[in-house]
Structures are given as C-alpha cells and as structure tokens.
Design an enzyme around this catalytic site. Structure first.
Site, PDB file in Angstrom:
ATOM      1  N   GLY A   8       0.831  -1.211   0.000  1.00 60.40           N
ATOM      2  CA  GLY A   8       0.000   0.000   0.000  1.00 60.40           C
ATOM      3  C   GLY A   8       0.859   1.251   0.000  1.00 60.40           C
ATOM      4  O   GLY A   8       1.157   1.818   1.052  1.00 60.40           O
TER       5      GLY A   8
ATOM      6  N   GLU B 176      12.088  -3.338  -4.773  1.00 63.32           N
ATOM      7  CA  GLU B 176      11.083  -3.449  -5.827  1.00 63.32           C
ATOM      8  C   GLU B 176      11.702  -3.146  -7.191  1.00 63.32           C
ATOM      9  O   GLU B 176      11.459  -3.836  -8.172  1.00 63.32           O
ATOM     10  CB  GLU B 176       9.930  -2.477  -5.541  1.00 63.32           C
ATOM     11  CG  GLU B 176       8.826  -2.567  -6.587  1.00 63.32           C
ATOM     12  CD  GLU B 176       7.638  -1.655  -6.287  1.00 63.32           C
ATOM     13  OE1 GLU B 176       7.755  -0.800  -5.383  1.00 63.32           O
ATOM     14  OE2 GLU B 176       6.616  -1.799  -6.968  1.00 63.32           O
TER      15      GLU B 176
END
Lengths: 379, 397
Positions: free
Chosen positions: B128, B245
C-alpha cells in the site's frame, strides 16, 4: 566471468592514470596538433611508457614482456583514452604484438617481440583498402617471383602507418577478391623500394596513412604465418583490436562525460546552474546508464580474450557496438550541452567529438558489429 | 571433498527426494496465503517442503525460518533447481519486497512474528504505497493513522495495490505526523486486510486483466506492535523497499536467450524467423526487424553483464544507483521487447480473443499491454532518471 579488475590490474590502471594525468594531459595532444608534429606522437613519452612496461603488456615474459593480458591492456587504454594520448600503444603494443605472437615463427617472435617489449620497434597493421571496414575484400596482390614476393596495391587508414618501423600487411596470394582464404601476411620494411606512405590528416589529428605499393619486393622469409592462411590470424587480431579500441573509447566517453557534468554544475543561466534543469538532467542520466552498460561490455570482452572464451567473437562485437554507440551519444551531447563554447576550438570538448567519429570507424562501426552479432547468433 | 562440493551433492539428493514430478515442469507458481489455491496437489507439497527447509528464502537467517545459505551455496541451489527444471515454490511480495525491509528495520519480535510466515507462504502480502493524489510524488500521501489506545485507526485510500483482492495483509505507508514537511510524518504499518474497515475494488487495465486494486480504509485498525521502525521515520524504510522493488523489476529487461547460453539465437530472433521468414543465408528476411532484434539482444546482454557487475561491486554508486539504473533500463528494454515482437508478428499479435489467434499469440498481446506499466510502477522512468541525476551525478535541485 570476472567483471571487475583484480588488484594487480587495478594497480596497473591506477599507475597509468597517474602517469597520463601528469605527463600527457589533453594539452599534450593539443600541442602536438598545433605544432603539426611530424611523428604525431611524442617519442620521448613512448619511451617512458615502454619503461613502465606498457609496450610489453601482451608479450610473454620469455620475450621481456609482462604478460598482463587484455584486461591489463584495456585498463591502460582507458586511461590514455581519457586524455586522447597519441602513442604507438594500440598499433604496436596491441596489434603488432598480437600479429607476431599469433603468426610468427619462433625466430620472428624472439627478434620482434623482444624489440617491441623494449619500445625499440613500432609497427603498423595495413589491412583496409576502402573507406569502410571490409576486412576480407583484399585486392592488393603478392605474387611469387623466385625467393621473393612482389606486392602491388594500396592500403588505406593504416594507423601509425607513416611512422612505424615495420609494416604488417595483408595481401592476396590466391583466390577471389572477397575470399577469406588466399590472404597472406607480410612483414615489410617501410623503406622498401616502390613503397610510398602518405600521411592522411584526419579530423581527430591522430596518426594514419595510406600505403602505396608498386612492385615492392619482399623476401619469402618475411611471410608471417602460413601462405594463404592469414585469415584466422587477422580475425583474432581484429577482435583484440576491436576490444582494445573499445576500451580506449570508453576512456574517451568517461572523460567527455566528466567534463560535461562539471560544466553543467558551473554554467549559470536564468539565475541557476544549467545542471538543475530537468531537460538536461534526464539526458545526463540516460548517458550514465549507457556508460554503465558500455563498461560491462568492454570488461566482459577483455576478459573473454584472457579467459579464452568460445564466445569471444560475439563479445568483440558487443564491445565495439556499445563503445561506438555510447561515445557517439556522449560526444554529441557533450558539445550540445556546452552550448556555444562547445563548438569553439579553445574548449577541449570538440576533440572528443572528432575522435569519436574516427574511432567508430576503426575495425567496424556499430552498424557493422550489429550485423556481425546477428550473423554470429545465427539470424 | 570440499564443503561446497558436499553441499552440491546434498542439495541434489534433497531435490531429487523432495521436488515432486509436476513441479519439474514449467507452469504457474503459487502465491500462498491463508487460503491458498493450488493448481496441482504437487504444488502444495513443494511449497511445504521448501518452506520447511527455508529455501523459499535461501539466504535469510535460519533464526527466522530462512535457509541461512551463503551467496555461494544459494548459487548452487539455483543451479541445481535449474538443472532439474524445478519451478519456484512460492511467488510473493513478502519475499521480494517486505521481507528484506523487515530484516533490516523490524524488531526481533516483529521478525519472529512475520518472517517465518513469509518463508512458508502462510500470508499473502500486498503493498500500500500509491494513492490517487500521490503517484510519483509518493511522499505527499495522506492516508492517516491515528493512535487509539493500543491501536492505530486508519482512514484513506490506496491505489495500484497488487492482488489486494487476494491478499491477507498489506504493508502500508501512512501519515502519522503533519502533512509538511512531507517526508517526516510517514510511518510504515502492517494492516490486516480481513476486517470490515478494509474494502477492495479491482481496477480493469488496458490488457483486460485486473492485477491491481483500489483499497479503501474506513476506520480500519492495526495494533501498535505492527508499526515497523520508528514512528514518523517510515520514509527511510519506504525508500529501501523501493530499491528492492526496482531491482525485482530490473530483471525483466533480460530477454530470455540473449545471454551466453548454449543457444545462440535469442527468443525474439526465433520469433522473427517464424513470422518474417529467412533469406538464402538463413538470415532473418526483414533486415529492419533483424537490426532491431540485434540491437535489443546486444543491449540485453550488456544490461545483464551490468547487473552482474554491480552485484559484484559494492562501490558502483550504492544500491540506490544500481536499483534506479536497473529499473529504468530494464523496464524500457522490456517494453521495447514487446514492441519488437509485435512488429515481427504483424496482425497475429493484435488479436484480442478467439480465432485465428493461438493462445501463445494472445498471451503476447496481453503481455505487451501489461508491459506498458513497467516503466510506471515502482517509480516511473522519469523518477528513476531524477534519482540518478541527483543521487549519482550530484546535479543540483
């Protein structure tokens, strides 16, 4: 595959950096250019370079070399590339030493490699005949006549050809003009009767020449390698040359990029340094990425030679493709980002643009190697 | 026999005994979770065995259920798995993104609580980060977490939450301090998705698929013990996690077959030959296409070498430079790869569904559309170029 310099190789490279920065900064090249120096490089500087062992980096200890391999040579070339140093390093220590090592008989090796390692002999490799790299389209002929060969033809873009003590020349001894077989290599005295060398003044102010041959007689003992079988030697030397010049081009690229970054942090317009503008920042960041890819390609290729990789041929094309593309990009952007001063002779940055285009042509442009890579990859 | 040789033999033996036959074929990888779905019973067995051994996360510490392997041992494990065609036992953002951040920033108790569950695939995690008003300007986020006794009460909205409709937990950036200065009031909080205050709505993408969702928080709660690191200092964790990421996405730029493997022709060249044909010298008949493929193959190879070199060299500008450069280049390469494939295949790459398109062709079309998000998700190409110019090249603001 190793992709970093080991301690010894790093030390050699650091030494080269110190030496070049101290003894042959870009101004050294500028002075040679301005004085229209006949040799085109400083013999005194080459003597010092030889004393540091650079002439013998690829030569085995048996003949007085240091046998540091291509990674060692690449590190030095990168540093001389940074300062655009003209010297026989590429033509003699890389090409000449490789030609003789790969093609020479024991006595030729002993005689010539020893001299090269000491810095007493310079060489030039006369291969090309046209304005574009077509290594096996050779129409210069060598015909057997008694105990001699008689050579006729013309060679172009011979690096250091005007000043070398010895010319290694590829001539056709049999076959058709584009055949890979039927090419032989000869060791030729530049003072031979019928041989004429004409220095070509190129845009990069470095050293190249044409060589004209009219009934030049060369003793059969001056054959390098087997008759008609020069191809495999040439192929391997070309690959080493492609990889070596890529290392030098990487050095050109790094320096042009550093100079430009510094300028971006200095030059003010609209009340701000121009390096704060995103339009320039992003282009600089893209160049950084391309430079990182180039470093890896060059390092991979240098190691491919030393590790005797069976993929050396594709590595050579990878390195030359990437080095050419990136130097082309960076040298062009460097001039643009400097604005008006970028197109003045007073600023060094234009040297890199000029050198870029010449170096791109040495042993095949990026387009040439793109095609070669696809062919080697069987598509 | 050297330790490393012993390790290789033991690994071979273990894999031989424990990797079920179906898992030695190519196929989908399971995502685990509280209510996992397995496409084949062998998938469940494989996950259980690998999870127990800690080899879903081979280099994580044993203390928290990881494999505890060294770099060298891990390399051997990967080689041996590759050798028998074993597919990964688990796909998980817990492994790729959250876990490394927890190992670096979480307390011992938090690690004990969450890491073993990541290793065993017991929890499906989603991320999130982005909000409708905070995309590239991530630090402007405004989802609020307010203290309430032992809990935080969370209100706000997240977007681009991958697989939030399947996820059990979300690792979330929330505002616990003032809106300005924006980087200083952000905390890193773990929130359970299985509660009335959390609502999820999948977003339909141009590919026709819905890998991402909108996630709404309305008085959702999370225990205070789920706050990782210090309160209001979550941005540091956020940035580090983004590096993980970005590195994960970088890998996509390595087109298969462009490397130095035994097979010389790249996948793209094969595809090109299939659709565009060959000339008398067995070259790709379309010379423009051939040049584009060759350029892409060369750059993929250079890029692969660069990732390898940067992994070997800690000095190359630090992890932020590596991650941003890799993310930028890898995602652009991947997009370009699909564009070239489209060009090679012509109209056969432009079907949406049904005849006369093969499932492989339709998959390429959808993947082409999916690839457009590569240079947006996890930091756009432009944001990564900003990072390079500021952090690596030190160009001023």
């Amino acid at each position: 595959m190793a992709l970093l310099f080991n301690e010894e190789q790093q030390y050699l490279k650091d030494t080269a950096k110190d030496f070049v920065q101290k003894n042959a900064p870009i101004n050294h090249f500028r002075e040679l250019r301005d004085s229209k120096d006949e040799t085109g490089y400083s013999k005194e500087l080459w003597k010092q370079m030889a004393e540091l062992g650079w002439a013998g980096v690829l030569i085995s200890e048996e003949y007085g070399g240091s046998d540091f391999g291509m990674v060692g040579m690449g590190g030095i070339l990168e540093e001389t590339g940074r300062c655009l140093v003209p010297s026989p390093l590429f033509s003699t220590a890389l090409l000449g030493a490789s030609l003789i090592e790969l093609g020479g008989k024991a006595d030729q090796k002993k005689d010539l490699l020893t001299k090269i390692a000491k810095g007493e002999l310079t060489t030039a490799f006369a291969l090309e005949e046209g304005s574009r790299h077509t290594p096996y389209r050779i129409s210069t002929t060598a015909e057997k006549k008694g105990k001699n060969f008689v050579l006729n033809g013309k060679k172009t873009f011979v690096l250091d050809g005007h000043s070398a003590d010895l010319i290694v020349l590829a001539a056709r001894t049999s076959g058709g003009i584009e055949d890979q077989s039927g090419i032989s290599l000869f060791l030729i005295d530049p003072n031979s009767t019928g041989l004429q060398r004409k220095r070509t003044h190129m845009v990069d102010s470095r050293n190249a020449s044409e060589i004209h041959l009219k009934d030049v007689e060369v003793p059969e003992t001056k054959l390098l390698g087997e008759l008609d079988a020069g191809f495999s030697i040439i192929e391997e030397v070309l690959e080493r040359g492609q990889i070596g010049i890529s290392a030098e081009m990487l050095g050109n690229t790094l320096e042009a990029f550093d100079i430009t970054l510094e300028y971006l942090k200095e030059r003010k317009q609209f009340g701000a340094v121009i390096g704060s503008f995103q339009a320039l920042q992003h282009r600089a960041a893209v160049m950084f990425a391309e430079i990182e890819l180039t470093k890896s390609s060059v390092m991979g290729a240098l190691n491919a030679v030393d590790e005797n990789s069976n993929d050396r041929s594709r590595f050579a094309s990878l390195a030359k493709f990437k080095a050419g593309e990136t130097l082309h990009l960076v040298s062009s952007e460097a001039v643009q980002m400097h604005g008006g001063v970028g197109v003045t002779d007073e600023f060094d940055i234009g040297f890199f643009l000029k050198r870029s285009r010449v170096a791109e042509q040495i042993f095949g442009s990026s387009d040439y190697h793109l095609d070669r890579y696809a062919t080697l990859s069987e598509y | 026999m050297s330790d490393i040789q012993t390790f290789r033999e033991e690994t071979q033996g273990w894999l031989k005994k424990n990797c079920p036959p179906e898992m030695r074929k190519p196929g989908d990888v399971c995502w685990g979770g509280r209510n996992p779905s397995f496409s084949h019973p062998d998938q469940e067995i494989w996950l259980e065995k690998m999870g127990e051994k800690g080899w879903t996360c081979p280099m994580w510490p044993r203390e928290y259920g990881g494999g505890g392997l060294s770099h060298e041992e891990n390399k051997i494990l990967q080689e041996e798995m590759f050798a028998i065609g074993a597919r990964p036992a688990l796909a998980s953002f817990g492994i790729w993104m959250l876990g490394p951040a927890l190992l670096e920033f979480a307390s011992h108790e938090q690690k004990l609580e969450h890491i073993p569950n990541i290793v065993k695939g017991k929890i499906w995690w989603c991320q999130g980060y982005s909000e409708p008003g905070s995309g590239s300007d991530l630090a402007s986020l405004s989802t609020k977490a307010v203290e309430d006794g032992d809990n935080y009460i969370i209100n706000g909205q997240k977007i681009w939450t991958s697989n939030a409709n399947y996820a059990d937990m979300i690792f979330c950036l929330v505002r616990t301090g003032p809106q300005e200065p924006k980087h200083n009031g952000i905390s890193f909080l773990l929130i359970d998705m299985d509660q009335p205050g959390v609502e999820v709505k999948p977003i339909k993408l141009i590919s026709g698929k819905s890998p991402f969702c909108e996630t709404f928080f309305t008085d959702a709660t999370a225990p205070k013990s789920n706050l990782i690191g210090e309160i209001n200092k979550g941005w540091t964790i956020a940035k580090r996690l983004l590096q993980h990421e970005r590195s994960m996405i970088s890998g996509m730029g390595l087109a298969t077959g462009a490397g130095s493997g035994p097979k010389k022709t790249s996948g793209m060249a094969e595809l090109g030959k299939k659709y565009a044909g060959t000339d008398e010298k067995n070259r790709l008949a379309d010379s423009q296409l051939r040049a584009k493929i060759a350029k892409h193959d060369l750059n993929s190879r250079a890029f692969g070498l660069t990732l390898q070199r940067m992994a070997e060299d800690a000095k190359t500008g630090g992890p932020s430079a590596t991650a941003s450069m890799g993310k930028y280049y890898g995602s652009e390469q991947n997009k370009l790869r699909y564009e070239i494939m489209l060009q090679a295949m012509g109209t056969q790459a432009l079907g949406w569904e049904g005849e006369p398109f093969t499932p492989e062709e339709l998959a390429i079309t959808r993947e082409w559309l999916r690839s457009k998000a590569n240079s947006i998700e996890g930091g756009t190409s432009e944001i990564n170029l900003n990072v390079i110019s500021k952090r690596v090249l030190n160009l001023p603001n």
